[in-house]
Motif scaffolding. Structure first.
Motif, PDB file in Angstrom:
ATOM      1  N   THR A  22     130.996  35.274 102.274  1.00 12.22           N
ATOM      2  CA  THR A  22     131.435  35.552 100.908  1.00 12.22           C
ATOM      3  C   THR A  22     130.300  36.052 100.021  1.00 12.22           C
ATOM      4  N   TYR A 116     135.727  39.199  91.869  1.00  6.57           N
ATOM      5  CA  TYR A 116     135.568  38.863  93.276  1.00  6.57           C
ATOM      6  C   TYR A 116     136.066  37.461  93.558  1.00  6.57           C
ATOM      7  N   ASP A 117     135.715  36.549  92.676  1.00  9.84           N
ATOM      8  CA  ASP A 117     136.147  35.170  92.835  1.00  9.84           C
ATOM      9  C   ASP A 117     137.671  35.077  92.814  1.00  9.84           C
ATOM     10  N   LEU A 120     139.080  36.238  96.098  1.00 11.02           N
ATOM     11  CA  LEU A 120     138.913  35.227  97.137  1.00 11.02           C
ATOM     12  C   LEU A 120     139.947  34.119  96.983  1.00 11.02           C
ATOM     13  N   ARG A 121     140.083  33.633  95.765  1.00 15.57           N
ATOM     14  CA  ARG A 121     141.014  32.534  95.527  1.00 15.57           C
ATOM     15  C   ARG A 121     142.460  32.968  95.746  1.00 15.57           C
ATOM     16  N   SER A 123     143.450  35.004  97.917  1.00 17.62           N
ATOM     17  CA  SER A 123     143.726  35.039  99.349  1.00 17.62           C
ATOM     18  C   SER A 123     143.931  33.635  99.918  1.00 17.62           C
TER      19      SER A 123
ATOM     20  N   LEU B 139     137.959  32.128 105.220  1.00 14.46           N
ATOM     21  CA  LEU B 139     136.937  32.834 104.436  1.00 14.46           C
ATOM     22  C   LEU B 139     135.976  33.580 105.350  1.00 14.46           C
ATOM     23  N   GLY B 143     136.457  36.896 104.275  1.00  9.80           N
ATOM     24  CA  GLY B 143     135.703  36.735 103.032  1.00  9.80           C
ATOM     25  C   GLY B 143     135.041  37.986 102.525  1.00  9.80           C
ATOM     26  N   PHE B 146     137.412  42.320 100.634  1.00  9.24           N
ATOM     27  CA  PHE B 146     138.176  42.664  99.448  1.00  9.24           C
ATOM     28  C   PHE B 146     137.695  43.919  98.742  1.00  9.24           C
TER      29      PHE B 146
END
Lengths: 151, 151
Positions: A22, A116-117, A120-121, A123, B139, B143, B146
């Motif tokens: 990440t 970006y956060d 991620l969340r 997903s 992730l 991760g 995106f």
DNA sequence: TTGACATAGTTGCGCTTGCAACTAATAACA
DNA sequence: TGTTATTAGTTGCAAGCGCAACTATGTCAA
């Protein structure tokens, strides 16, 4: 005699992999656009969030080692992103503050970080993402407290 | 104009902190006792788990970069923990295998790793720990997928 | 065959890190 | 006051890392 240890189920390993995966992508944002290190980005983010403070405060808040902070601050200053102001009450310490340029960088990167956060969340799904937060904070707080011999 | 970015809620940051916190303690096990690097420990663990294989296989399985693997293999060999056997079918490649001593180290560290992992999971509770596994694997797999501009 | 390309693994270089030692300033206390 | 211990921050040095370039071998096809 359990000889069946498997790296793939080892929590520290999984955490490292997930962290790397990440972080890697977002790293491109600050590295490509501003030539910044992860530590520099974190120091900038803390100053942007909390305002002027000393290097020591940054260490306390972020758990970054003082050596890293020291060098990151020097680099950020060299790039004109922060200023140091001596503290007359304690001449060992200096107040650090972002310059206008530093604030601009913080807002730009902060914006990208939020996006970006969110991605991620998204997903992960909302409840899972929230649980993950709690678990990670728990590990951060207590993750090193088990084995009593070392240190 | 959301200026309210907060590092403390940024997933990559939390993951890094958690990874560092949990890895640090276990690192003492292989560093203090065997003078090993994290990469060396991972290479050893993969060889211990999967048996003889080439450096390239280790790269594929573990997602460690080939440079790191190369140097870790050299160090492990120098310490007498693994042997290299040329592959007559492809003289570029070598089969890597743990020595008896290497296996002993793997079993020792593997045992300690299992204990540490259990302690961590115990502190989280069983269902949470299991969910965490799934989330982290997710992730790790997705991760970085995106943002489409970078790279 | 021969030449273009792919692959296994190593090496060189610049950079970041971690640790310990250091300087300079302050605090504590006899 | 003087002596010692803390604390803020920096620096030197020995690693480890990432990346690109490199060697040596193997593959494919004209």
């Amino acid at each position: 005699m359990p000889q069946d240890f498997d790296l793939e189920t080892f929590l520290p390993y999984l955490l490292n992999q997930a962290a790397e995966a990440t972080s890697k992508r977002f790293q491109a944002s600050y590295k490509a656009a501003y030539g910044m290190t992860r530590t520099q980005w974190r120091v900038l983010a803390n100053l942007g969030k909390f305002g002027a403070m000393t290097a020591r405060d940054i260490c306390t808040i972020s758990h970054i080692e003082k050596t890293k902070v020291s060098r990151a601050v020097a680099a950020l200053q060299a790039d004109g992103l922060l200023t140091r102001t001596p503290n007359p009450q304690d001449r060992r310490a200096e107040f650090l503050a972002l310059t206008l340029q530093g604030s601009a960088v913080f807002h730009d990167l902060g914006q990208k970080a939020i996006e970006y956060d969110l991605a991620l969340r998204h997903s992960l799904g909302p409840d899972l993402a929230q649980k993950l937060d709690a678990v990670l904070r728990d590990l951060i707080a207590h993750g090193g407290d088990f084995i009593e011999d070392a240190d």
